[in-house]
Structure formats: structure tokens, C-alpha cells
Design a protein around this motif. Structure first.
Motif, PDB file in Angstrom:
ATOM      1  N   ASN A  15       0.822  -1.218   0.000  1.00 20.86           N
ATOM      2  CA  ASN A  15       0.000   0.000   0.000  1.00 20.86           C
ATOM      3  C   ASN A  15       0.852   1.262   0.000  1.00 20.86           C
ATOM      4  OD1 ASN A  15      -2.564  -1.085  -0.181  1.00 20.86           O
ATOM      5  ND2 ASN A  15      -2.766  -1.341   2.034  1.00 20.86           N
ATOM      6  N   ARG A  16       1.973   1.252   0.728  1.00 19.80           N
ATOM      7  CA  ARG A  16       2.868   2.425   0.727  1.00 19.80           C
ATOM      8  C   ARG A  16       3.434   2.669  -0.673  1.00 19.80           C
ATOM      9  NH1 ARG A  16       4.376   0.367   5.584  1.00 19.80           N
ATOM     10  NH2 ARG A  16       6.225  -0.651   4.760  1.00 19.80           N
ATOM     11  N   ILE A  17       3.876   1.601  -1.317  1.00 23.83           N
ATOM     12  CA  ILE A  17       4.429   1.733  -2.671  1.00 23.83           C
ATOM     13  C   ILE A  17       3.357   2.234  -3.626  1.00 23.83           C
ATOM     14  CG2 ILE A  17       5.270   0.425  -4.670  1.00 23.83           C
ATOM     15  CD1 ILE A  17       6.745  -1.380  -2.589  1.00 23.83           C
ATOM     16  N   MET A  18       2.163   1.662  -3.550  1.00 28.68           N
ATOM     17  CA  MET A  18       1.101   2.027  -4.487  1.00 28.68           C
ATOM     18  C   MET A  18       0.505   3.403  -4.191  1.00 28.68           C
ATOM     19  SD  MET A  18       1.544  -0.365  -6.486  1.00 28.68           S
ATOM     20  CE  MET A  18       0.273  -0.159  -7.702  1.00 28.68           C
ATOM     21  N   ALA A  19       0.877   4.007  -3.071  1.00 28.67           N
ATOM     22  CA  ALA A  19       0.397   5.357  -2.752  1.00 28.67           C
ATOM     23  C   ALA A  19       1.305   6.427  -3.354  1.00 28.67           C
ATOM     24  CB  ALA A  19       0.315   5.537  -1.234  1.00 28.67           C
ATOM     25  N   ASP A  20       2.440   6.014  -3.912  1.00 35.67           N
ATOM     26  CA  ASP A  20       3.412   6.968  -4.457  1.00 35.67           C
ATOM     27  C   ASP A  20       3.486   6.813  -5.977  1.00 35.67           C
ATOM     28  OD1 ASP A  20       5.506   8.617  -5.086  1.00 35.67           O
ATOM     29  OD2 ASP A  20       7.008   7.507  -3.918  1.00 35.67           O
ATOM     30  N   PRO A  21       2.761   7.667  -6.724  1.00 29.40           N
ATOM     31  CA  PRO A  21       2.686   7.495  -8.181  1.00 29.40           C
ATOM     32  C   PRO A  21       3.996   7.740  -8.936  1.00 29.40           C
ATOM     33  CG  PRO A  21       1.499   9.461  -7.498  1.00 29.40           C
ATOM     34  CD  PRO A  21       1.938   8.768  -6.247  1.00 29.40           C
ATOM     35  N   ILE A  22       5.039   8.189  -8.250  1.00 23.62           N
ATOM     36  CA  ILE A  22       6.322   8.344  -8.951  1.00 23.62           C
ATOM     37  C   ILE A  22       7.308   7.226  -8.608  1.00 23.62           C
ATOM     38  CG2 ILE A  22       6.073  10.831  -9.262  1.00 23.62           C
ATOM     39  CD1 ILE A  22       8.125  11.168  -6.962  1.00 23.62           C
ATOM     40  N   ASP A  23       6.908   6.331  -7.724  1.00 32.88           N
ATOM     41  CA  ASP A  23       7.742   5.185  -7.391  1.00 32.88           C
ATOM     42  C   ASP A  23       7.848   4.288  -8.628  1.00 32.88           C
ATOM     43  OD1 ASP A  23       8.293   2.367  -6.519  1.00 32.88           O
ATOM     44  OD2 ASP A  23       8.410   3.333  -4.557  1.00 32.88           O
ATOM     45  N   PRO A  24       9.054   3.890  -9.009  1.00 29.26           N
ATOM     46  CA  PRO A  24       9.205   3.041 -10.206  1.00 29.26           C
ATOM     47  C   PRO A  24       8.400   1.746 -10.146  1.00 29.26           C
ATOM     48  CG  PRO A  24      11.340   3.841  -9.466  1.00 29.26           C
ATOM     49  CD  PRO A  24      10.339   4.243  -8.418  1.00 29.26           C
ATOM     50  N   ILE A  25       8.248   1.176  -8.963  1.00 32.08           N
ATOM     51  CA  ILE A  25       7.456  -0.052  -8.849  1.00 32.08           C
ATOM     52  C   ILE A  25       5.991   0.253  -9.150  1.00 32.08           C
ATOM     53  CG2 ILE A  25       6.675  -1.879  -7.282  1.00 32.08           C
ATOM     54  CD1 ILE A  25       9.410  -1.600  -5.867  1.00 32.08           C
ATOM     55  N   TYR A  26       5.488   1.369  -8.625  1.00 35.64           N
ATOM     56  CA  TYR A  26       4.116   1.791  -8.914  1.00 35.64           C
ATOM     57  C   TYR A  26       3.938   1.962 -10.423  1.00 35.64           C
ATOM     58  CZ  TYR A  26      -0.030   4.757  -9.195  1.00 35.64           C
ATOM     59  OH  TYR A  26      -1.251   5.266  -9.523  1.00 35.64           O
ATOM     60  N   ILE A  27       4.885   2.632 -11.057  1.00 34.19           N
ATOM     61  CA  ILE A  27       4.785   2.910 -12.497  1.00 34.19           C
ATOM     62  C   ILE A  27       4.750   1.617 -13.304  1.00 34.19           C
ATOM     63  CG2 ILE A  27       6.007   3.908 -14.478  1.00 34.19           C
ATOM     64  CD1 ILE A  27       6.888   6.170 -12.499  1.00 34.19           C
ATOM     65  N   ILE A  28       5.585   0.647 -12.967  1.00 38.17           N
ATOM     66  CA  ILE A  28       5.588  -0.589 -13.744  1.00 38.17           C
ATOM     67  C   ILE A  28       4.304  -1.382 -13.510  1.00 38.17           C
ATOM     68  CG2 ILE A  28       6.851  -2.125 -12.169  1.00 38.17           C
ATOM     69  CD1 ILE A  28       7.238  -1.954 -15.989  1.00 38.17           C
ATOM     70  N   PHE A  29       3.820  -1.423 -12.265  1.00 33.36           N
ATOM     71  CA  PHE A  29       2.564  -2.135 -12.017  1.00 33.36           C
ATOM     72  C   PHE A  29       1.393  -1.465 -12.721  1.00 33.36           C
ATOM     73  CE2 PHE A  29       4.660  -4.389  -8.476  1.00 33.36           C
ATOM     74  CZ  PHE A  29       4.220  -5.672  -8.763  1.00 33.36           C
ATOM     75  N   LYS A  30       1.345  -0.142 -12.677  1.00 33.68           N
ATOM     76  CA  LYS A  30       0.252   0.570 -13.351  1.00 33.68           C
ATOM     77  C   LYS A  30       0.364   0.387 -14.865  1.00 33.68           C
ATOM     78  CE  LYS A  30      -2.582   4.534 -13.449  1.00 33.68           C
ATOM     79  NZ  LYS A  30      -3.265   5.446 -12.595  1.00 33.68           N
ATOM     80  N   SER A  31       1.579   0.383 -15.390  1.00 34.46           N
ATOM     81  CA  SER A  31       1.785   0.155 -16.824  1.00 34.46           C
ATOM     82  C   SER A  31       1.273  -1.219 -17.225  1.00 34.46           C
ATOM     83  CB  SER A  31       3.264   0.275 -17.184  1.00 34.46           C
ATOM     84  OG  SER A  31       3.731   1.580 -16.939  1.00 34.46           O
TER      85      SER A  31
END
Length: 137
Positions: A15-31
Motif C-alpha cells: 500500500n505504501r508503494i502504491m500510494a506513491d505514483p512516482i515510485d518506479p514499482i508503482y509505475i511498472i505495475f500501473k503500466s
């Protein structure tokens, strides 16, 4: 409520990672989340090849939003996701190319230089994963 402490900590970290839209992990998962429906359309074409009734093009027409959704490309480009993935989306969102694939997969995958990623990788994402879990019927 029913998670163990270990699973609760993992859930909180995700949840912490997915709350940060500039985190590279967030970006790859959203992609990947944005690309998946486009690939799924091709998976349907593969699974239902020859089974779409008297007017099989109706399916391709009904999937209009998946082919024309500009949000997928926009997100990938805005977040500087690898150009090869953008290229993959551009190709997979081409309705004519999808129809050519439905009629004869070799028309698409017989061309080794069609995708910037290896064609066998794109093909495996489409054909190598069963459409339904447990069986592929």
C-alpha cells in the motif's frame, strides 16, 4: 482482519508503494495494468479463433475501446516507460493487425521484425497463458 502479522506488513508495504505514483514499482505495475486489457483482447482472438459465429468481425468492432484507448500510450510515454513496450501497445492496438492475427497468426508473428520486443515474447503473452484458469475451454 484475518491476516497474519507477516502478511499484514507485506500488505502495508504494498500500500505504501502504491500510494506513491512516482515510485518506479508503482509505475511498472500501473503500466502492466494498462497493457493487460489490450493483450487480453488478442488472447480472446486467439482463444475464440474460428468460433465467433457468422459475423466474427463484430467482436473486433465491439472491442473498439481497447483499440482506441489513448490513455495506455499516454501513461507509458508520460512515465518514460521503455519504448519497446510503447511499440508493443501501438501494434496491439491496431485493429487491422489484430484481425490479421485472428485470420492467420503467422501473418503477424511470421515477421521477425514486427515488434521491438522479441516476437516470441509477445506471442507467449497472448497464446501461452490460458484464457481461463484451471482449463482452457
Amino acid at each position: 482482519m484475518f491476516l497474519s502479522d507477516k502478511h499484514r506488513r507485506a500488505f502495508e508495504a504494498a500500500n505504501r508503494i502504491m500510494a506513491d505514483p512516482i515510485d518506479p514499482i508503482y509505475i511498472i505495475f500501473k503500466s502492466l495494468d494498462k497493457i493487460d486489457p489490450v493483450i487480453a483482447t488478442w488472447r480472446y482472438l486467439h482463444h475464440y479463433r474460428g468460433k465467433l459465429g457468422e459475423n466474427p468481425r463484430a467482436f473486433n468492432t465491439a472491442m473498439k475501446d481497447f483499440y482506441e484507448n489513448p490513455d495506455v500510450k499516454s501513461y507509458l510515454r508520460a512515465n518514460k516507460v521503455d519504448h519497446a513496450l510503447v511499440d508493443l501497445v501501438l501494434k496491439l492496438q491496431d485493429r487491422k493487425m489484430a484481425w490479421d492475427y485472428y485470420e492467420d497468426p503467422e501473418r503477424i508473428f511470421g515477421s521477425k521484425r514486427l515488434f521491438e520486443i522479441p516476437a516470441h515474447v509477445a506471442r507467449e503473452a497472448i497464446e501461452g497463458i490460458p484464457l481461463f484458469l484451471g482449463n482452457d475451454q
